[in-house]
Design a protein around this motif. Structure first.
Motif, mmCIF file in Angstrom:
data_model
loop_
_atom_site.group_PDB
_atom_site.id
_atom_site.type_symbol
_atom_site.label_atom_id
_atom_site.label_comp_id
_atom_site.label_asym_id
_atom_site.label_seq_id
_atom_site.Cartn_x
_atom_site.Cartn_y
_atom_site.Cartn_z
ATOM 1 N N LEU A 5 0.843 -1.189 0.000
ATOM 2 C CA LEU A 5 0.000 0.000 0.000
ATOM 3 C C LEU A 5 0.878 1.238 0.000
ATOM 4 O O LEU A 5 1.754 1.392 0.856
ATOM 5 C CB LEU A 5 -0.895 0.005 1.235
ATOM 6 C CG LEU A 5 -1.773 1.238 1.422
ATOM 7 C CD1 LEU A 5 -2.858 1.297 0.347
ATOM 8 C CD2 LEU A 5 -2.391 1.263 2.813
ATOM 9 N N PHE A 6 0.636 2.129 -0.929
ATOM 10 C CA PHE A 6 1.407 3.359 -1.064
ATOM 11 C C PHE A 6 0.536 4.521 -0.610
ATOM 12 O O PHE A 6 -0.558 4.739 -1.135
ATOM 13 C CB PHE A 6 1.870 3.522 -2.511
ATOM 14 C CG PHE A 6 2.787 2.415 -2.956
ATOM 15 C CD1 PHE A 6 4.164 2.567 -2.891
ATOM 16 C CD2 PHE A 6 2.271 1.199 -3.399
ATOM 17 C CE1 PHE A 6 5.011 1.534 -3.275
ATOM 18 C CE2 PHE A 6 3.110 0.165 -3.793
ATOM 19 C CZ PHE A 6 4.484 0.328 -3.715
ATOM 20 N N ILE A 7 1.029 5.253 0.381
ATOM 21 C CA ILE A 7 0.235 6.273 1.048
ATOM 22 C C ILE A 7 1.001 7.593 1.123
ATOM 23 O O ILE A 7 2.220 7.635 0.962
ATOM 24 C CB ILE A 7 -0.160 5.845 2.479
ATOM 25 C CG1 ILE A 7 1.095 5.576 3.333
ATOM 26 C CG2 ILE A 7 -1.071 4.616 2.446
ATOM 27 C CD1 ILE A 7 0.810 5.275 4.793
ATOM 28 N N GLY A 8 0.242 8.665 1.402
ATOM 29 C CA GLY A 8 0.841 9.971 1.647
ATOM 30 C C GLY A 8 0.826 10.301 3.128
ATOM 31 O O GLY A 8 0.488 9.460 3.976
ATOM 32 N N ARG A 53 -1.016 7.703 -10.419
ATOM 33 C CA ARG A 53 -0.334 8.970 -10.173
ATOM 34 C C ARG A 53 -0.720 9.610 -8.854
ATOM 35 O O ARG A 53 -0.207 10.673 -8.508
ATOM 36 C CB ARG A 53 -0.594 9.948 -11.319
ATOM 37 C CG ARG A 53 -2.057 10.274 -11.523
ATOM 38 C CD ARG A 53 -2.287 11.062 -12.811
ATOM 39 N NE ARG A 53 -3.696 11.375 -13.008
ATOM 40 C CZ ARG A 53 -4.297 12.457 -12.547
ATOM 41 N NH1 ARG A 53 -3.601 13.349 -11.873
ATOM 42 N NH2 ARG A 53 -5.573 12.665 -12.774
ATOM 43 N N LEU A 54 -1.652 8.991 -8.123
ATOM 44 C CA LEU A 54 -2.116 9.540 -6.862
ATOM 45 C C LEU A 54 -2.071 8.471 -5.782
ATOM 46 O O LEU A 54 -2.066 7.267 -6.073
ATOM 47 C CB LEU A 54 -3.553 10.066 -7.000
ATOM 48 C CG LEU A 54 -3.792 11.183 -8.028
ATOM 49 C CD1 LEU A 54 -5.282 11.434 -8.181
ATOM 50 C CD2 LEU A 54 -3.060 12.453 -7.629
ATOM 51 N N VAL A 55 -2.060 8.919 -4.518
ATOM 52 C CA VAL A 55 -2.172 7.990 -3.403
ATOM 53 C C VAL A 55 -3.611 8.015 -2.891
ATOM 54 O O VAL A 55 -4.291 9.045 -2.999
ATOM 55 C CB VAL A 55 -1.190 8.361 -2.269
ATOM 56 C CG1 VAL A 55 0.221 8.074 -2.689
ATOM 57 C CG2 VAL A 55 -1.338 9.816 -1.827
ATOM 58 N N PRO A 56 -4.063 6.853 -2.373
ATOM 59 C CA PRO A 56 -3.320 5.610 -2.240
ATOM 60 C C PRO A 56 -3.277 4.833 -3.559
ATOM 61 O O PRO A 56 -4.111 5.045 -4.435
ATOM 62 C CB PRO A 56 -4.139 4.842 -1.194
ATOM 63 C CG PRO A 56 -5.539 5.270 -1.468
ATOM 64 C CD PRO A 56 -5.435 6.730 -1.835
ATOM 65 N N ALA A 57 -2.318 3.962 -3.638
ATOM 66 C CA ALA A 57 -2.250 2.977 -4.719
ATOM 67 C C ALA A 57 -1.927 1.643 -4.079
ATOM 68 O O ALA A 57 -1.263 1.582 -3.040
ATOM 69 C CB ALA A 57 -1.198 3.364 -5.754
ATOM 70 N N THR A 64 0.092 -6.622 -9.953
ATOM 71 C CA THR A 64 -0.890 -5.722 -10.534
ATOM 72 C C THR A 64 -1.057 -4.480 -9.657
ATOM 73 O O THR A 64 -1.194 -4.591 -8.441
ATOM 74 C CB THR A 64 -2.255 -6.420 -10.671
ATOM 75 O OG1 THR A 64 -2.110 -7.561 -11.515
ATOM 76 C CG2 THR A 64 -3.302 -5.482 -11.262
ATOM 77 N N VAL A 65 -1.031 -3.313 -10.290
ATOM 78 C CA VAL A 65 -1.217 -2.056 -9.565
ATOM 79 C C VAL A 65 -2.653 -1.577 -9.744
ATOM 80 O O VAL A 65 -3.182 -1.569 -10.866
ATOM 81 C CB VAL A 65 -0.230 -0.983 -10.067
ATOM 82 C CG1 VAL A 65 -0.529 0.368 -9.416
ATOM 83 C CG2 VAL A 65 1.202 -1.403 -9.775
ATOM 84 N N VAL A 66 -3.278 -1.196 -8.638
ATOM 85 C CA VAL A 66 -4.648 -0.670 -8.659
ATOM 86 C C VAL A 66 -4.619 0.736 -8.078
ATOM 87 O O VAL A 66 -4.189 0.941 -6.941
ATOM 88 C CB VAL A 66 -5.604 -1.550 -7.831
ATOM 89 C CG1 VAL A 66 -7.031 -1.004 -7.924
ATOM 90 C CG2 VAL A 66 -5.551 -2.996 -8.297
ATOM 91 N N GLY A 67 -5.048 1.714 -8.872
ATOM 92 C CA GLY A 67 -5.187 3.073 -8.391
ATOM 93 C C GLY A 67 -6.644 3.373 -8.072
ATOM 94 O O GLY A 67 -7.536 2.596 -8.424
#
Length: 294
Positions: A5-8, A53-57, A64-67
């Motif tokens: 999980l990619f977060i800001g 291009r935005l968080v979260p991703a 597999t990447v889900v935005g």
């Protein structure tokens, strides 16, 4: 099967909070990765997730990447039907999806005028007519959800669901800006924010300091009302009551003082998140209670 999980920044990224709660509240395994929203590194940090291009991703175990938060929610619910992320009743489930979709697509005045910040509560904030209209719509939707589910209090659909996940940052805005809602809905907002994972999210956010503080207003503020002020303080050295970190089990290197006792942690982050809100961390509280009762 572990998700990435990619977060800001936790104090300010409302969408990141939603992504994290999807995984944390429903017991799904994940690793968190911080994207530099305020450090100027966001574009570089996001390159490996393109075209997200935005968080979260979210990166699935197969790569597999889900935005986009709603796509993440549907993907996780589909992969983990046993987790109960949506209500089981068909009418409630359809209504919950509606509420989440409207959250994603709407309430632009509220989001623009009242950016989420979890540090303190502003006093004397005066919302615009457009934000008041958004609040009225939110209360209408919450009332409809309760009419469908029959749940007069607590989570909107009786059992905690993705609808509560999606509206937790709304609750943070309502409390953080002192926005006008009914007393029943204010209670619901406070219940969402008092949930242990939400307190933990805020405590982790408070480990970072900002100068200047994003979204500052020329208004007085008062302390955040959930959890109360912390009596813990960082200290330079031990000895500590414990030899191993209550979270990782590793040897202690960083210390705090609370109620006349010194406690050790395996790194500064573990120490500082506990300083921010000791009561948010059951592993620490259990260890402290055991020592105090012995």
């Amino acid at each position: 099967m572990t998700y990435d999980l990619f977060i800001g920044d936790r104090l300010f990224s409302s969408w990141s909070m939603r992504g994290w709660l999807m995984l944390e509240k429903f017991g799904l395994p994940y690793r968190s990765h911080m994207i530099g929203l305020y450090s100027g590194t966001m574009a570089e940090d996001m390159k490996a997730l393109a075209p997200a291009r935005l968080v979260p991703a979210l990166r699935l175990p197969d790569g597999t990447v889900v935005g986009e938060s709603l796509a993440m929610a549907e993907t996780l619910a589909e992969r983990h039907p046993e987790a109960g992320m949506w209500p089981t009743n068909p009418a409630a489930r359809a209504t919950a999806r509606w509420l989440c979709a409207e959250m994603v697509a709407g309430f632009n005045a509220l989001r623009g005028e009242c950016p989420m910040q979890l540090q303190h509560c502003w006093q004397g904030f005066e919302p615009s007519p457009e934000t008041l209209a958004d609040l009225e719509r939110i209360e209408t939707l919450w009332a409809h959800a309760r009419a469908v589910s029959g749940a007069e209090t607590g989570p909107l659909f009786g059992e905690y669901s993705l609808a509560d996940v999606f509206y937790t940052p709304v609750a943070a805005r309502i409390i953080g800006y002192g926005l006008p809602v009914s007393e029943a809905n204010r209670t619901y907002c406070r219940e969402l924010l008092a949930d242990t994972p939400v307190r933990q999210w805020r405590a982790m956010g408070l480990t970072v300091t900002y100068d200047p503080f994003p979204y500052a207003l020329d208004l007085p503020s008062q302390p955040w009302p959930i959890g109360g002020p912390s009596d813990a303080r960082p200290v330079e050295d031990g000895p500590s009551v414990n030899a191993t970190c209550p979270y990782s089990g590793k040897p202690v290197t960083h210390f705090l003082e609370l109620n006349g006792q010194r406690w050790g942690f395996c790194n500064q982050f573990c120490r500082d998140k506990t300083v921010a809100d000791p009561g948010a961390w059951p592993k620490f509280i259990t260890r402290a209670d055991t020592v105090n009762d012995s």
